[in-house]
Design a protein around this motif. Structure first.
Motif, short mmCIF file in Angstrom:
data_model
loop_
_atom_site.label_atom_id
_atom_site.label_comp_id
_atom_site.label_asym_id
_atom_site.label_seq_id
_atom_site.Cartn_x
_atom_site.Cartn_y
_atom_site.Cartn_z
N PRO A 290 -22.71 30.76 -27.37
CA PRO A 290 -22.34 31.12 -26.00
C PRO A 290 -22.61 29.96 -25.04
O PRO A 290 -23.63 29.30 -25.14
N GLN A 291 -21.68 29.73 -24.14
CA GLN A 291 -21.81 28.65 -23.16
C GLN A 291 -21.79 29.24 -21.76
O GLN A 291 -20.98 30.14 -21.47
N ASP A 292 -22.65 28.76 -20.89
CA ASP A 292 -22.70 29.25 -19.51
C ASP A 292 -21.37 29.02 -18.81
O ASP A 292 -20.73 27.97 -18.97
N ALA A 293 -20.96 30.00 -18.01
CA ALA A 293 -19.78 29.89 -17.14
C ALA A 293 -18.51 29.51 -17.91
O ALA A 293 -17.68 28.77 -17.41
N THR A 294 -18.39 30.02 -19.12
CA THR A 294 -17.20 29.73 -19.92
C THR A 294 -16.65 31.00 -20.53
O THR A 294 -17.34 32.01 -20.66
N LEU A 295 -15.37 30.91 -20.90
CA LEU A 295 -14.75 31.89 -21.78
C LEU A 295 -14.63 31.27 -23.16
O LEU A 295 -14.38 30.07 -23.30
N THR A 296 -14.79 32.09 -24.18
CA THR A 296 -14.45 31.68 -25.54
C THR A 296 -13.11 32.32 -25.86
O THR A 296 -12.92 33.51 -25.67
N VAL A 297 -12.16 31.51 -26.33
CA VAL A 297 -10.77 31.96 -26.50
C VAL A 297 -10.31 31.67 -27.92
O VAL A 297 -10.66 30.63 -28.49
N ASN A 298 -9.53 32.60 -28.48
CA ASN A 298 -8.91 32.32 -29.78
C ASN A 298 -7.43 32.66 -29.76
O ASN A 298 -6.97 33.50 -28.98
N THR A 299 -6.69 31.95 -30.60
CA THR A 299 -5.26 32.21 -30.77
C THR A 299 -5.08 33.28 -31.85
O THR A 299 -5.88 33.38 -32.78
N CYS A 300 -3.99 34.04 -31.70
CA CYS A 300 -3.83 35.25 -32.49
C CYS A 300 -2.48 35.29 -33.21
O CYS A 300 -1.67 34.38 -33.11
N ASP A 301 -2.23 36.40 -33.90
CA ASP A 301 -1.09 36.52 -34.81
C ASP A 301 0.26 36.31 -34.14
O ASP A 301 1.16 35.73 -34.75
N ALA A 302 0.45 36.84 -32.93
CA ALA A 302 1.78 36.74 -32.30
C ALA A 302 2.18 35.29 -32.10
O ALA A 302 3.33 34.91 -32.37
N LEU A 303 1.26 34.45 -31.62
CA LEU A 303 1.56 33.04 -31.44
C LEU A 303 1.78 32.35 -32.78
O LEU A 303 2.62 31.45 -32.91
N SER A 304 1.03 32.76 -33.80
CA SER A 304 1.22 32.20 -35.13
C SER A 304 2.61 32.53 -35.66
O SER A 304 3.30 31.66 -36.21
N LEU A 305 3.06 33.76 -35.49
CA LEU A 305 4.39 34.15 -35.95
C LEU A 305 5.49 33.44 -35.16
O LEU A 305 6.47 32.96 -35.73
N LEU A 306 5.32 33.34 -33.86
CA LEU A 306 6.33 32.69 -33.02
C LEU A 306 6.46 31.20 -33.33
O LEU A 306 7.51 30.60 -33.08
N THR A 307 5.41 30.59 -33.88
CA THR A 307 5.44 29.15 -34.15
C THR A 307 5.39 28.85 -35.65
O THR A 307 5.13 27.72 -36.05
N ALA A 308 5.66 29.87 -36.49
CA ALA A 308 5.65 29.69 -37.95
C ALA A 308 4.34 29.08 -38.44
O ALA A 308 4.31 28.23 -39.33
#
Length: 368
Positions: free
Chosen positions: A248-266
């Motif tokens: 965990p980092q102060d004053a940050t968001l942790t973000v991940n990429t998910c299936d929909a973007l993976s499918l849209l970009t093969a």
């Protein structure tokens, strides 16, 4: 702008672990650079490296104050302090069919077959504030609904829209390519989530071994996770294949990429495999409260490989898993409820379940 809100008690975070964990070395997207064309180009290069090599990344300077974030954690805390019977009044109608907005009680899944030990994870999902969704909530939520709405829409405007623009730049697409498929007002299954991992006893932790939630991917575009000091999240590094803890980092968001973007970009943009591990011993006595936002394209967006991207064409990313097997790519609506129905299956996770075909061309899997 923030709206006037009812009084809430302050929210105190758990002390961070002193354990020596193998932390992931994640990239940070600093949105203070987003205001200029040069800054956006720089961030686009940073983002594409993050989503192809690491999967998870940090975002900071996103124009939402820590006070507002703390208030959301306090709302989640107060909701979970309600009596179980009151929370159960808001249980999702249609959980077995993949519905998810409302309260999801703990105990639907058996984690250890011999003892019958069940999960202790509670979820409360709040859908978008549009005409497409009903909002029926307990008083602790309802009294603060205007504030929650403002917070959710701020996440969309201050974090998700910039990420979508940066991804479009990285793929050499028009800057509005993804934002035009993720407008807040159009029906999609985005939701804000308060999530509570209730602690287990030492004896129960021993039965669990190392994991509370096994490896999986999220089904949408992006998942936003606010700082949660109880160590538990682990990711599978795209480059090395190793499991790493996410610090965990102060004053940050942790973000991940998910299936929909993976499918849209093969699979050029990789959906990130992650799991929840048993916390280190100095944090096993506390509950883990989570605040998350799940972003998804419009329900009617078909998850076919983007053909307009020069980058995908040059790199040879021209077919996703559906297309490669001769099956039509599903719409986001079809994909969402097929995967949610599989995820919400009751009972013990057998091999048959873990490898089930949820749509023609897609067999699921769990990651240890």
């Amino acid at each position: 702008m923030p709206v006037p809100t009812p009084q809430l008690g302050s929210y105190k975070y758990v002390q961070e672990t002193k354990a020596d964990l193998d932390w992931a070395d994640l990239i940070t997207i600093d949105l203070s650079l987003y205001s200029t064309p040069e800054g956006r180009k720089q961030l686009a290069r940073t983002l594409i490296t993050a989503v192809r090599e690491k999967g998870f990344f940090y975002v900071n300077n996103f124009n939402i104050s820590q006070e507002r974030v703390d208030r959301q954690f306090a709302i989640g805390r107060d909701f979970y302090e309600l009596p179980l019977g009151e929370k159960q009044n808001y249980t999702v109608d249609g959980l077995d069919q993949g519905k998810f907005n409302g309260y999801v009680p703990a105990g639907r899944r058996i984690l250890e077959e011999k003892s019958g030990l069940r999960d202790q994870v509670e979820i409360y999902n709040i859908p978008k504030f549009t005409e497409h969704f009903e909002h029926k909530h307990p008083k602790i939520i309802d009294d603060r609904l205007a504030e929650i709405k403002e917070f959710a829409k701020s996440l969309h405007a201050e974090v998700l829209d910039p990420l979508h623009v940066l991804l479009a730049i990285a793929l050499e697409l028009p800057e509005d390519y993804f934002t035009s498929r993720h407008k807040y007002e159009v029906k999609s299954e985005d939701h804000l989530r308060y999530m509570k991992y209730n602690k287990y006893t030492p004896e129960e932790y021993a039965k669990l071994g190392e994991l509370i939630v096994r490896g999986h991917t999220d089904l949408g575009s992006w998942t936003l996770l606010f700082r949660q000091p109880v160590a538990g999240l682990q990711i599978k590094d795209h480059s090395s294949g190793e499991w790493k803890w996410v610090k965990p980092q102060d004053a940050t968001l942790t973000v991940n990429t998910c299936d929909a973007l993976s499918l849209l970009t093969a699979n050029y943009v990789k959906s990130t495999i992650h799991r929840v591990a048993v916390p280190p011993k100095d944090q096993q006595h506390v509950d883990r409260l989570g605040l998350l936002y799940f972003s998804r394209p419009y329900n009617d967006v078909r998850l076919s490989t983007i053909t307009e991207s020069p980058v995908l064409q040059r790199e040879g990313f021209t077919q996703n898993r559906f297309e490669a097997t001769g099956n039509p790519a599903p719409t986001m609506d079809e994909w969402t409820f097929a995967k949610q129905k599989w995820q919400r299956t009751k009972g013990y996770a057998s091999a048959e379940y873990e490898n089930a075909q949820i749509l023609p061309g897609w067999n699921e899997r769990k990651y240890t």
